[in-house]
Design a protein around this motif. Structure first.
Motif, short mmCIF file in Angstrom:
data_model
loop_
_atom_site.label_atom_id
_atom_site.label_comp_id
_atom_site.label_asym_id
_atom_site.label_seq_id
_atom_site.Cartn_x
_atom_site.Cartn_y
_atom_site.Cartn_z
N GLU A 147 201.38 65.36 29.02
CA GLU A 147 200.34 65.10 28.51
C GLU A 147 200.02 63.72 28.52
N VAL A 148 199.11 62.96 29.00
CA VAL A 148 198.97 61.73 28.97
C VAL A 148 197.54 61.07 28.27
N PRO A 149 197.76 60.06 27.80
CA PRO A 149 196.36 59.49 27.08
C PRO A 149 195.51 59.07 27.96
N PRO A 150 194.18 59.02 27.65
CA PRO A 150 193.11 58.44 28.62
C PRO A 150 193.41 57.19 29.28
N SER A 151 194.07 56.20 28.56
CA SER A 151 194.36 54.91 28.88
C SER A 151 195.61 54.38 28.31
N GLY A 152 195.99 53.31 29.03
CA GLY A 152 197.30 52.81 28.43
C GLY A 152 198.68 53.82 28.61
N GLY A 153 199.62 53.16 28.13
CA GLY A 153 201.17 53.86 28.16
C GLY A 153 201.52 54.01 29.75
N ASP A 154 200.91 52.85 30.55
CA ASP A 154 201.71 52.75 31.81
C ASP A 154 203.07 52.35 31.92
N THR A 155 203.85 52.70 32.72
CA THR A 155 205.32 52.28 32.97
C THR A 155 205.28 51.50 33.93
N GLU A 156 206.10 50.45 33.60
CA GLU A 156 206.05 49.24 34.67
C GLU A 156 207.53 49.35 35.27
#
Ligand code: SIN
Length: 305
Positions: A147-156
């Protein structure tokens, strides 16, 4: 003509293998590292396809597979193609394992009955190498998005071979024989690890020393092995000297051309080489749900110069 049944199986098996490999595409992210692999269902990988994935992983450091349909056991089975798995760290809540699947680490901000189901919450996770506070850290990790939120939480991710190559020659000479402490006090979300006393003096904090410049055991390439900034300490230096040198080395991580980020969709699987990359995560709105499953593939050697 009589065709023995096992010959039919062999022909079919070979045809499947050729199709699997022919359908596989490796597309560079265009960033400082990473490639997307298209055309594979990770529940059904034969030895030839696996060999190509393995080669692509060593060449690109990070691989992204989109639109996968994995349950935890599928994820464990694909992870085991790379080798034995390490058990994950204890969750911040003190929970040791996912019941029945001890190799699985849940990264999540979701609460169930008031208790977090996983680790790292919704805040930023700072640059780190997974579990490098061990004598023999995992060689690889994978994250699978449930599950992922609509925005944010990107992994770099950042390429530590390229980072090493950008360091001026005189600084390379200065750091060549040094060792750095990889702290075992705090995780990348800033949470205290279970069973450890809070300590912010890196000279006495728990952790393990590894060479600051490591040679990758499979590619033979050199990379800078920083681990994480908090409570890092360079052996043999005064605290002030160590902090100054670490700040200088960490300043290279701000070079955007060495990085690539995954903006998650459900079904993404990202696999990285933990020996020559670091990763971090953006914060996200805590009201959004984010659930990722992680596995860690056991290292085969201690990090070495
Ligand atoms: C991790 O550091 O393994 C988790 C990163 C993330 O939450 O994207």
């Amino acid at each position: 003509m009589f065709v023995p049944p096992d010959a039919i199986w062999t022909v079919k098996h070979m045809t499947d293998a050729i199709l699997t490999v022919r359908d596989m595409k490796i597309i560079s992210t265009g960033g400082g590292l990473g490639a997307e692999i298209q055309g594979l269902d990770l529940r059904d990988i034969d030895d030839r396809a696996f060999a190509m994935i393995h080669r692509a992983w060593l060449d690109n450091l990070v691989l992204l597979f989109r639109a996968q349909h994995l349950n935890p056991l599928d994820l464990i089975a694909f992870s085991r193609r790379f080798g034995a798995l390490d058990l994950p760290p204890i969750q911040e809540s003190g929970r040791r394992f996912v019941e029945g699947i001890p190799e699985l680490y849940v990264v999540s901000n979701v609460l169930k009955d008031g208790e977090p189901i996983g680790s790292l919450g919704s805040g930023e996770a700072s640059w780190h190498t997974d579990m490098s506070y061990l004598e023999q850290p995992p060689m690889a990790s994978m994250l699978y998005a449930v599950e992922v939120p609509p925005s944010g939480g990107d992994t770099e991710f950042i390429n530590m071979y390229s980072l090493y190559e950008t360091i001026p020659e005189d600084l390379k000479g200065q750091i060549e024989k040094l060792r750095i402490k990889h702290d075992a006090t705090y995780n990348s979300g800033g949470y205290l690890r279970q069973g450890v006393q809070p300590v912010d003096d890196p000279r006495v904090s728990p952790g393990v020393f590894h060479p600051l410049v490591c040679t990758h055991p499979e590619t033979g390439r050199k990379c800078l092995y920083l681990g994480r900034r908090r409570n890092a300490y360079i052996e043999g230096l005064s605290l002030a000297e160590s902090e100054a040198l670490l700040d200088q080395l960490w300043s290279f991580t701000s070079r955007g051309e060495l990085t690539w980020r995954n903006i998650w969709s459900v079904g993404d699987l990202v696999l990285w080489d933990n020996r020559c990359t670091m990763h971090r995560r953006d914060a996200f709105d805590p009201s959004g749900r984010r659930i990722l499953y992680r596995t860690q593939i056991r290292g085969t050697a201690r990090p070495a110069a």
